[in-house]
Structures are given as structure tokens and as C-alpha cells.
Design a protein around this motif. Structure first.
Motif, PDB file in Angstrom:
ATOM      1  N   GLY A 152     -44.669  30.402   3.855  1.00 33.32           N
ATOM      2  CA  GLY A 152     -45.092  30.291   2.469  1.00 33.32           C
ATOM      3  C   GLY A 152     -44.331  29.209   1.737  1.00 33.32           C
ATOM      4  N   PHE A 153     -45.009  28.566   0.800  1.00 34.21           N
ATOM      5  CA  PHE A 153     -44.397  27.497   0.003  1.00 34.21           C
ATOM      6  C   PHE A 153     -44.271  27.924  -1.453  1.00 34.21           C
ATOM      7  CE2 PHE A 153     -45.483  23.804  -2.844  1.00 34.21           C
ATOM      8  CZ  PHE A 153     -44.215  23.246  -2.849  1.00 34.21           C
ATOM      9  N   SER A 154     -43.081  27.708  -2.052  1.00 32.44           N
ATOM     10  CA  SER A 154     -42.837  27.932  -3.477  1.00 32.44           C
ATOM     11  C   SER A 154     -43.084  29.405  -3.836  1.00 32.44           C
ATOM     12  CB  SER A 154     -43.699  26.981  -4.306  1.00 32.44           C
ATOM     13  OG  SER A 154     -43.301  26.979  -5.653  1.00 32.44           O
ATOM     14  N   LEU A 155     -44.021  29.685  -4.731  1.00 28.02           N
ATOM     15  CA  LEU A 155     -44.358  31.080  -5.000  1.00 28.02           C
ATOM     16  C   LEU A 155     -44.875  31.760  -3.737  1.00 28.02           C
ATOM     17  CD1 LEU A 155     -46.121  31.123  -8.513  1.00 28.02           C
ATOM     18  CD2 LEU A 155     -43.792  31.816  -7.944  1.00 28.02           C
ATOM     19  N   GLY A 156     -45.528  30.990  -2.880  1.00 25.48           N
ATOM     20  CA  GLY A 156     -46.035  31.536  -1.625  1.00 25.48           C
ATOM     21  C   GLY A 156     -44.935  32.014  -0.701  1.00 25.48           C
ATOM     22  N   ALA A 157     -43.736  31.426  -0.834  1.00 18.84           N
ATOM     23  CA  ALA A 157     -42.602  31.892  -0.031  1.00 18.84           C
ATOM     24  C   ALA A 157     -42.225  33.314  -0.431  1.00 18.84           C
ATOM     25  CB  ALA A 157     -41.412  30.961  -0.202  1.00 18.84           C
ATOM     26  N   HIS A 158     -42.248  33.600  -1.722  1.00 18.31           N
ATOM     27  CA  HIS A 158     -41.943  34.952  -2.178  1.00 18.31           C
ATOM     28  C   HIS A 158     -43.071  35.916  -1.801  1.00 18.31           C
ATOM     29  CE1 HIS A 158     -38.356  33.624  -4.173  1.00 18.31           C
ATOM     30  NE2 HIS A 158     -39.031  32.767  -4.926  1.00 18.31           N
ATOM     31  N   GLY A 169     -40.433  45.017   7.521  1.00 18.32           N
ATOM     32  CA  GLY A 169     -39.480  44.056   8.074  1.00 18.32           C
ATOM     33  C   GLY A 169     -39.647  43.828   9.561  1.00 18.32           C
ATOM     34  N   GLN A 170     -40.829  44.136  10.104  1.00 15.85           N
ATOM     35  CA  GLN A 170     -41.051  44.076  11.544  1.00 15.85           C
ATOM     36  C   GLN A 170     -41.683  42.778  12.030  1.00 15.85           C
ATOM     37  OE1 GLN A 170     -42.659  47.855  13.289  1.00 15.85           O
ATOM     38  NE2 GLN A 170     -42.721  48.511  11.155  1.00 15.85           N
ATOM     39  N   LEU A 171     -42.138  41.911  11.126  1.00 17.91           N
ATOM     40  CA  LEU A 171     -42.763  40.660  11.557  1.00 17.91           C
ATOM     41  C   LEU A 171     -41.761  39.805  12.319  1.00 17.91           C
ATOM     42  CD1 LEU A 171     -44.774  39.662   8.367  1.00 17.91           C
ATOM     43  CD2 LEU A 171     -45.516  41.045  10.311  1.00 17.91           C
ATOM     44  N   PHE A 172     -42.261  38.990  13.232  1.00 18.67           N
ATOM     45  CA  PHE A 172     -41.376  38.177  14.065  1.00 18.67           C
ATOM     46  C   PHE A 172     -40.604  37.166  13.229  1.00 18.67           C
ATOM     47  CE2 PHE A 172     -40.568  34.504  16.876  1.00 18.67           C
ATOM     48  CZ  PHE A 172     -39.751  35.132  17.803  1.00 18.67           C
ATOM     49  N   SER A 173     -41.305  36.460  12.333  1.00 13.57           N
ATOM     50  CA  SER A 173     -40.633  35.388  11.598  1.00 13.57           C
ATOM     51  C   SER A 173     -41.324  35.100  10.275  1.00 13.57           C
ATOM     52  CB  SER A 173     -40.624  34.111  12.452  1.00 13.57           C
ATOM     53  OG  SER A 173     -40.063  33.024  11.745  1.00 13.57           O
ATOM     54  N   ILE A 174     -40.506  34.816   9.262  1.00 12.41           N
ATOM     55  CA  ILE A 174     -40.989  34.311   7.980  1.00 12.41           C
ATOM     56  C   ILE A 174     -40.231  33.027   7.682  1.00 12.41           C
ATOM     57  CG2 ILE A 174     -41.086  34.683   5.482  1.00 12.41           C
ATOM     58  CD1 ILE A 174     -41.380  37.655   6.002  1.00 12.41           C
ATOM     59  N   VAL A 175     -40.967  31.998   7.270  1.00  7.77           N
ATOM     60  CA  VAL A 175     -40.351  30.739   6.852  1.00  7.77           C
ATOM     61  C   VAL A 175     -40.712  30.492   5.398  1.00  7.77           C
ATOM     62  CG1 VAL A 175     -40.233  28.241   7.199  1.00  7.77           C
ATOM     63  CG2 VAL A 175     -40.424  29.770   9.180  1.00  7.77           C
ATOM     64  N   GLY A 176     -39.705  30.381   4.545  1.00 11.31           N
ATOM     65  CA  GLY A 176     -39.917  30.078   3.142  1.00 11.31           C
ATOM     66  C   GLY A 176     -39.625  28.615   2.869  1.00 11.31           C
ATOM     67  N   LEU A 177     -40.632  27.900   2.384  1.00 17.04           N
ATOM     68  CA  LEU A 177     -40.491  26.474   2.099  1.00 17.04           C
ATOM     69  C   LEU A 177     -40.196  26.287   0.613  1.00 17.04           C
ATOM     70  CD1 LEU A 177     -43.494  25.170   4.254  1.00 17.04           C
ATOM     71  CD2 LEU A 177     -41.078  25.354   4.901  1.00 17.04           C
ATOM     72  N   GLY A 209     -30.729  23.828  -7.611  1.00 17.48           N
ATOM     73  CA  GLY A 209     -29.959  23.349  -8.754  1.00 17.48           C
ATOM     74  C   GLY A 209     -30.399  24.000 -10.050  1.00 17.48           C
ATOM     75  N   LEU A 210     -29.696  23.687 -11.135  1.00 18.76           N
ATOM     76  CA  LEU A 210     -29.920  24.344 -12.416  1.00 18.76           C
ATOM     77  C   LEU A 210     -31.302  24.096 -12.988  1.00 18.76           C
ATOM     78  CD1 LEU A 210     -26.466  23.761 -14.163  1.00 18.76           C
ATOM     79  CD2 LEU A 210     -27.345  25.885 -13.147  1.00 18.76           C
ATOM     80  N   ILE A 211     -31.861  22.903 -12.773  1.00 21.28           N
ATOM     81  CA  ILE A 211     -33.183  22.610 -13.337  1.00 21.28           C
ATOM     82  C   ILE A 211     -34.204  22.317 -12.245  1.00 21.28           C
ATOM     83  CG2 ILE A 211     -32.280  21.807 -15.538  1.00 21.28           C
ATOM     84  CD1 ILE A 211     -32.677  18.935 -14.529  1.00 21.28           C
ATOM     85  N   GLY A 212     -33.927  22.727 -11.027  1.00 17.56           N
ATOM     86  CA  GLY A 212     -34.862  22.515  -9.941  1.00 17.56           C
ATOM     87  C   GLY A 212     -35.979  23.545  -9.948  1.00 17.56           C
ATOM     88  N   LEU A 213     -37.002  23.286  -9.157  1.00 18.79           N
ATOM     89  CA  LEU A 213     -38.137  24.200  -9.051  1.00 18.79           C
ATOM     90  C   LEU A 213     -37.917  25.272  -7.993  1.00 18.79           C
ATOM     91  CD1 LEU A 213     -41.095  21.652  -9.327  1.00 18.79           C
ATOM     92  CD2 LEU A 213     -39.935  22.926 -11.141  1.00 18.79           C
ATOM     93  N   GLY A 214     -36.901  25.083  -7.124  1.00 17.78           N
ATOM     94  CA  GLY A 214     -36.609  26.052  -6.081  1.00 17.78           C
ATOM     95  C   GLY A 214     -35.396  26.901  -6.418  1.00 17.78           C
TER      96      GLY A 214
END
Length: 313
Positions: A152-158, A169-177, A209-214
Motif C-alpha cells: 500500500g502507498f500513503s493512506l493505502g499503506a495504513h 496478523g497472519q499474512l505473509f508480508s505487508i509493504v508500506g510505501l 519530517g515535521l512537514i512531510g507527507l509521510g
């Protein structure tokens, strides 16, 4: 470009305004069961995604889905849809390299709104919806959780994190971009992507960072901070640095050159002076198999190809 500027200004206002995320109501116009689309792509139907209907056995059996192959779920971010890079470029590159079932989660009816707060509140129900489909598929013998990857990317990561929470919590892998930062608190793992959401959770931070989007924090099992994790080489805006997370992931799929050094802390990663060994590649499937944990840094080029190597296929 004008829309991106407006969205960046809106995010800045959100960052500057004290808002209780828990008390913000989801707008009633968005219904996950009506509005979220699950679009299946395989090597059999490239360029013509098949819509999977929620928990519909006849529909799934008639689809090009192959229960013998792994599943990779892709979830987009704010203001995106099925034309975004996390959908088109990522899906295409995954199918070039892996003979998998790629399911793209299109929640654009809930994400394409100037109201970032409303969109952020929707990641929980979106994650629950996707998890319900995966739970049902497992119960009916169409997959095993050790063969499911969620990216998932951005909000999609959450949202990906909530998929994991609702599958135990049983899935093999989650990648948050570059998981979104505004309104998501480092101290509230139950409300964001977290290391406990799957057997392995890996995050890439490109605009913290303080004003970053991530969110820009060590919240996953393995966290990678390219170029310090706040701004990316060749980028002049937060939006550019934020989107680089998807570009790095796409480039990593077939010819991974994002070789990293282990860091002792987030501060060391932000200063780009990590020298505690390494040998790890961001986004490599071995990271999940080896249960990789820690904080990592790698440098990139200003333009494509971004990776500096050494390379690993």
C-alpha cells in the motif's frame, strides 16, 4: 499540477491544525461494500482487469484467478484511482516478474476528495473490507495467508495495515510505501500500519519530517530511509518525494539495486551516516522469509534508474 498544489496546501493546513482523529466522523456517502472495487489482473487477462465481486463464489470461479498462485494486493493512496502508478506500473511489473494473482483495491470513491480527514478515516473500513474478502477466500480453499502479500502507498499503506489487523496478523508480508503522516500517530499502532500486522511488515519512508507527507518513523519490523527519509534527490516538492516511494518499489521488483546499510537509530538514518553493516535489499522477498528487522538507509540517483547497486535479481 494545480490539483497537486491544492492537495499539498490542504495537507499543510491539516498538519497545522490540532484535530482529534478519533472524533472525526466518516462521511456517510462512502460505502465500502458499494464503492470499493477489487480488480484482478493475471498473465491471462493483462490490460483487462476482472472485477471480483465481494464474497461471490460463482464470480470468483469464473475469473482468471488461479488458487495455486500467490496473491499480491495493491492499495492506492489519497486522490488516486485505478490509473495511478501503484495500480498500472506496479501491477505490470509484478506480472512481468511473478506469475501471480494481482488484486488492485480501487477505493477512489472514498479517496478522491479534497477532505483529507474524511479520506484518512476510510482506510480502516477499506482494510476491513479487503480482509473480509481474503478471509472468505481462505475459508473456501482459494488461498493460504502464507501466500498473500499486501502493498500500500500513503493512506493505502495504513489500509494495508488494517487488512493485516483483520486477518489476525497472519499474512505473509505487508509493504508500506511512505505511509501517510498527517493524523496517524506513532504512538497509536492500533490506528496505523504496524510491525504486528503481518508475519513481516516492511516500510519505505521517502517524505518524513515535521512537514512531510509521510510518517517517517520506525513503526514496522524493517524500515528503510532512502536519502535520509525526508526528501529525495532530484525532487523539489514533498509530493515528488512522497511519490518516489512507488517508483523505488517498481524499480526494485525485477532488478533490485536498493542495497542498504543497517543503522542504529532513526537519527543516524536521517544523517545518512549508517555504517553498522548491511547487505539487505529493500523490497526483496527474502526479507520476509528471513524476518528482517531494523532500521536501514540507502542512497539513490537523482533520476531513473534510481538504484545505485550492487544489484540482485
Amino acid at each position: 499540477m494545480k490539483a497537486l498544489v491544492i492537495l499539498t496546501l490542504t495537507i499543510t493546513c491539516v498538519l497545522a491544525t490540532p484535530i482529534d482523529f478519533n472524533e472525526t466522523e466518516v462521511q456517510p456517502s462512502f460505502d465500502v461494500y458499494r464503492d470499493v472495487r477489487l480488480l484482478l489482473s493475471t498473465r491471462r487477462n493483462r490490460g483487462n482487469p476482472y472485477r471480483l465481486l465481494f464474497r461471490n463464489l460463482e464470480n470468483l470461479r469464473a475469473s482468471p484467478f488461479d488458487p495455486e498462485k500467490p496473491i499480491r494486493v495493491l492499495i492506492h493512496g489519497w486522490w488516486e484511482d485505478d490509473t495511478s502508478d501503484i495500480s498500472v506500473e506496479t501491477s505490470e511489473e509484478l506480472l512481468n516478474y511473478y506469475d501471480n494473482n494481482v488484486i488492485f483495491v480501487d477505493w477512489s470513491e472514498g479517496s478522491r476528495t479534497i477532505n483529507y480527514i474524511g479520506a484518512a478515516n476510510r482506510v480502516d473500513p477499506v482494510g476491513f473490507f479487503v480482509a473480509s474478502q481474503l478471509n472468505w477466500m481462505r475459508e473456501n480453499g482459494f488461498t493460504h495467508f502464507d501466500r498473500v502479500f499486501v502493498i500500500g502507498f500513503s493512506l493505502g499503506a495504513h489500509a494495508a495495515g488494517f487488512v493485516g489487523k483483520n486477518t489476525g496478523g497472519q499474512l505473509f508480508s505487508i509493504v508500506g510505501l511512505d505511509p501517510a503522516g498527517p493524523l496517524f500517530r506513532e504512538g497509536r499502532p492500533e490506528g496505523r500500519i504496524d510491525a504486528s500486522d503481518a508475519r513481516h511488515v516492511e516500510c519505505l519512508h521517502t517524505n518524513g519530517g515535521l512537514i512531510g507527507l509521510g510518517i517517517g518513523a520506525h513503526i514496522c519490523a524493517a524500515d528503510f530511509f532512502p536519502n535520509g527519509g525526508s526528501s529525495q534527490r532530484g525532487c523539489l516538492t514533498n509530493t515528488c518525494s512522497h511519490l518516489r516511494a512507488v517508483s523505488f518499489f517498481v524499480e526494485s521488483i525485477q532488478n533490485n539495486g536498493f542495497h542498504s546499510q543497517r543503522c542504529t537509530s532513526e537519527l543516524q538514518a536521517s544523517r545518512e551516516n549508517c555504517n553498522s553493516g548491511g547487505g539487505q535489499w529493500f523490497g526483496h522477498t527474502d526479507n520476509a522469509r528471513n524476518n528482517l528487522r531494523g532500521i536501514f538507509h540507502f542512497a539513490t540517483n537523482r533520476n531513473e534508474p534510481f538504484a545505485q547497486g550492487p544489484f540482485r535479481n
